[in-house]
Write a protein that holds these residues in place. Structure first.
Motif, short mmCIF file in Angstrom:
data_model
loop_
_atom_site.label_atom_id
_atom_site.label_comp_id
_atom_site.label_asym_id
_atom_site.label_seq_id
_atom_site.Cartn_x
_atom_site.Cartn_y
_atom_site.Cartn_z
N PHE A 107 0.82 -1.21 0.00
CA PHE A 107 0.00 0.00 0.00
C PHE A 107 0.86 1.27 0.00
O PHE A 107 0.39 2.33 -0.36
N LEU A 162 2.82 0.71 -4.25
CA LEU A 162 2.10 0.63 -5.52
C LEU A 162 1.29 1.89 -5.86
O LEU A 162 1.31 2.32 -7.02
N PRO A 163 0.60 2.51 -4.89
CA PRO A 163 -0.19 3.70 -5.26
C PRO A 163 0.68 4.87 -5.73
O PRO A 163 0.17 5.83 -6.29
N LEU A 164 1.99 4.79 -5.51
CA LEU A 164 2.85 5.87 -5.97
C LEU A 164 3.10 5.82 -7.47
O LEU A 164 3.55 6.80 -8.05
N TYR A 165 2.81 4.68 -8.08
CA TYR A 165 3.18 4.49 -9.48
C TYR A 165 2.61 5.56 -10.42
O TYR A 165 3.37 6.15 -11.20
N SER A 189 1.74 8.59 -9.94
CA SER A 189 2.22 9.95 -9.74
C SER A 189 3.63 10.18 -10.25
O SER A 189 3.94 11.24 -10.75
N LEU A 235 -5.18 -3.11 -6.01
CA LEU A 235 -4.54 -1.84 -6.38
C LEU A 235 -4.32 -1.71 -7.88
O LEU A 235 -3.94 -0.64 -8.36
N ASN A 236 -4.54 -2.79 -8.62
CA ASN A 236 -4.18 -2.83 -10.03
C ASN A 236 -4.78 -1.66 -10.82
O ASN A 236 -4.07 -0.96 -11.53
N GLU A 237 -6.08 -1.44 -10.65
CA GLU A 237 -6.72 -0.36 -11.42
C GLU A 237 -6.46 1.02 -10.84
O GLU A 237 -6.02 1.91 -11.58
N PRO A 238 -6.71 1.19 -9.53
CA PRO A 238 -6.46 2.54 -8.99
C PRO A 238 -5.02 3.01 -9.19
O PRO A 238 -4.79 4.19 -9.40
N ALA A 239 -4.06 2.06 -9.13
CA ALA A 239 -2.66 2.46 -9.28
C ALA A 239 -2.20 2.38 -10.74
O ALA A 239 -1.02 2.55 -11.02
N GLU A 240 -3.14 2.08 -11.65
CA GLU A 240 -2.86 2.04 -13.10
C GLU A 240 -1.67 1.14 -13.44
O GLU A 240 -0.80 1.51 -14.23
#
Lengths: 324, 265
Positions: B31, B34-37, B39, B146-151
């Motif tokens: 968490f 991955l969400p940093l990807y 940005s 996280l796959n979609e939200p983190a593209e």
């Protein structure tokens, strides 16, 4: 292999070597079913090694070993369910509570009667609601005893069972041994001092440097033990008394010492032959007579000191001390 | 009287706190990373930073693929932080299974009961492997969330292949610790074997990345067997299973020796 002699434990030429060191030199041992058998010896004598061999924790280098009619290696899990074992070095570091800890061991040992664990815990006075690792040494030992006794095994193998127990609990433990014997269970226990086993064990073996140096009953040991005797006679009778005592079998180290006005104390050690001694002394004019109860502990210590490794074999290291 | 697999259940119950801890560790790592990807990975910013770094460092860290979503997940989690974290857990559990229990004296007590040596070994090894499977499954679930939200754009099948490769790699360290512990009964040897094989695998792969001349080193690195064919981009590859073959061999040797040797000496 050996045939079933009816003994709970039977060994012939049981030998255990660790590399260059020999822990057991051809042990011959028979422990009758239903008996309480004590094995005593100094640290490193091979007591723990013998017990571990019975449980198949280690394997013999040579010789024969039969436990409850089967060699431990073949008997496997089924044989071990019929044995209760208390290791000599009990380390219980788990944070699991006593009750849960024992429930686990109950699952992998023989069937445990409902309530047996609580009964034993009450008797020994240990709180099973606490994490095992927070218990004191003595209380951990009690948990160890409970797991050994709880499935009422045919054979109890207890390595220095009273270590860490206070005298009251030791008494309770001795009562448990008596009950086990009454129920026909066989008990094999070890200690480095005789006093711990002489109250409960009828037969004992003294082990030193991997050899049995004496195997006997406590009664026979007592009979053969050396007693200190002191005979006080009038000065005028001293020479006669001295001659009488000197001629007796089993009397050694006779010495005379002045003992107040007009009397002489003759002291000596007496090895068995109590009857002959008393009858001979009865013919003298005795002023005072003292015969001390034999000190078995002293006798056992004498065995510990005996040099039994007079053979050409290398002097073995103290296994227990060298282990960690 | 006796329920199934008492030693397996005991191992899982004894270790549940640790398992929860490691699960939280994995969740935190995924968490955080991955969400940093989107940005700074997805817009090429990351690639610019990577381009300024010495190429040897980039290759050592396996960051060459970091500009794509799957490459980012591989480089940050499966190839680095997840690998390090779970290897630590795996070596710890593997050491506890036999060696630690033997050195602290409790194995002697367990073996004195109605269990077989092989059974103790098998149930405890199974408990370690099941815990590692759990962690791999958690990683798959979180990456899918996280796959979609983190593209990230990772295909499910490729993710599963990666997780299986990852599981093989960390289980190799675990079984090295279990097996060596079962053979020697020594905690230090077990830890050394588990940690050693992980370091060896990673270092050999990093060296192999440096130049084509050293590329042959990949053939000997369990890390390369797992990730060399980039399963997160390309899906299943045969070399993934090499780690499982070594695992099986280690377990077999440990099992055979443990059944025969003296314990607690």
């Amino acid at each position: 292999m050996t045939t079933d002699t009816g003994a709970a434990v039977s060994t012939r030429g049981l030998t255990k070597r660790y590399g260059a060191t020999t822990a057991l030199h051809g042990l011959d041992l028979d422990i009758p079913r239903g008996s309480v058998f004590g094995m005593i010896g100094p640290n490193g004598a091979g007591k723990t090694t013998t017990m571990r061999l019975l449980l198949d924790i280690i394997r013999p280098t040579a010789g024969e070993l039969v436990v409850l009619g089967r060699p431990p290696r073949e008997g496997g899990a089924e044989l071990r369910r019929r044995i209760g074992y208390l290791p000599g070095e009990l380390h219980l570091g788990t944070r699991v509570k006593g009750r849960e800890f024992l429930a686990h061991y109950a699952e992998i040992s023989g069937p445990v009667r409902k309530g047996a664990v609580d009964d034993l815990a009450d008797r020994l006075g240990v709180d099973l609601g606490r994490p095992v690792r927070s218990l004191s040494k003595g209380n951990k030992q009690k948990v160890g005893l409970i797991q050994a006794f709880m499935h009422e095994p045919e054979l109890l193998v207890l390595d220095e069972p009273t270590s860490g127990l206070d005298p009251l609990v030791q008494q309770e433990f001795h009562a448990m041994l008596h009950e086990a014997k009454a129920k026909g269970q066989t008990v094999f226990l070890s200690s480095h001092v005789l006093s711990e086993v002489q109250q409960t064990a009828l037969e004992i073996a003294i082990l030193k440097e991997g050899r049995i140096v004496e195997q006997s009953t406590v009664a026979a040991l007592r009979e053969n033990a050396v007693r200190h005797v002191k005979v006080v006679v009038a000065e005028t009778d001293a020479a006669d008394a001295r001659a009488t005592l000197d001629s007796l079998p089993g009397v050694a180290g006779l010495a005379a010492a002045p003992n107040g006005p007009g009397t002489v104390a003759l002291s000596a050690t007496l090895d068995a032959h109590v009857d002959a001694f008393v009858k001979a002394v009865a013919r003298l004019d005795v002023i005072d007579l003292t015969m001390e109860e034999p000190d078995l502990e002293e006798m056992v210590l004498a065995y510990y000191g005996t040099d039994v490794s007079s053979t050409a074999e290398p002097v073995e290291a103290d296994r227990k001390a060298a282990k960690r | 009287m006796n329920r199934m697999l008492p030693l397996f259940r005991r191992s899982i119950l004894d270790g549940w706190r640790g398992l929860v801890g490691w699960t939280i560790g994995i969740l935190a790592a995924l968490f955080l990373y991955l969400p940093l990807y989107p940005s700074f990975g997805g817009n090429g910013q990351m690639q610019q930073i990577i381009d300024t770094l010495p190429p040897e460092l980039v290759r050592s860290l396996n960051y060459d693929q970091i500009g794509s979503g799957p490459g980012y997940a591989q480089a940050t989690f499966y190839g680095l932080i997840g690998f390090v974290l779970i290897t630590i857990a795996a070596v710890g559990w593997g050491t506890e299974a036999i060696a630690n229990d033997e050195e602290n004296g409790q194995l002697e007590l367990t073996l004195a009961h109605g269990v077989l040596r092989g059974q103790v070994f098998a149930e405890r090894a199974a408990a370690v492997l099941v815990k590692l499977v759990w962690l791999a499954v958690v990683s798959v679930a979180v990456v899918m969330v996280l796959n979609e939200p983190a593209e990230l754009g990772i295909e499910f099948d490729h993710l599963v292949a990666t997780a299986v490769a990852f599981l093989g790699l960390v289980s190799l360290a675990a079984t090295a610790a279990i097996g060596v512990g079962a053979v020697t009964g020594r905690r230090s040897w077990a830890v050394g074997a588990g940690a050693g094989i992980a370091v060896y695998a990673y270092a050999l792969n990093a060296l192999g990345n440096q130049s084509d001349d050293l590329g042959w080193l990949h053939d000997w690195s369990p890390y390369s067997w797992a990730y060399g064919d980039s399963p997160i981009l390309n899906g299943w590859s045969g070399t993934i299973w090499l780690n499982y073959a070594v695992i099986a061999a280690l377990l077999l040797v440990g099992w055979l020796v443990f059944r025969r040797r003296d314990v607690a000496v």
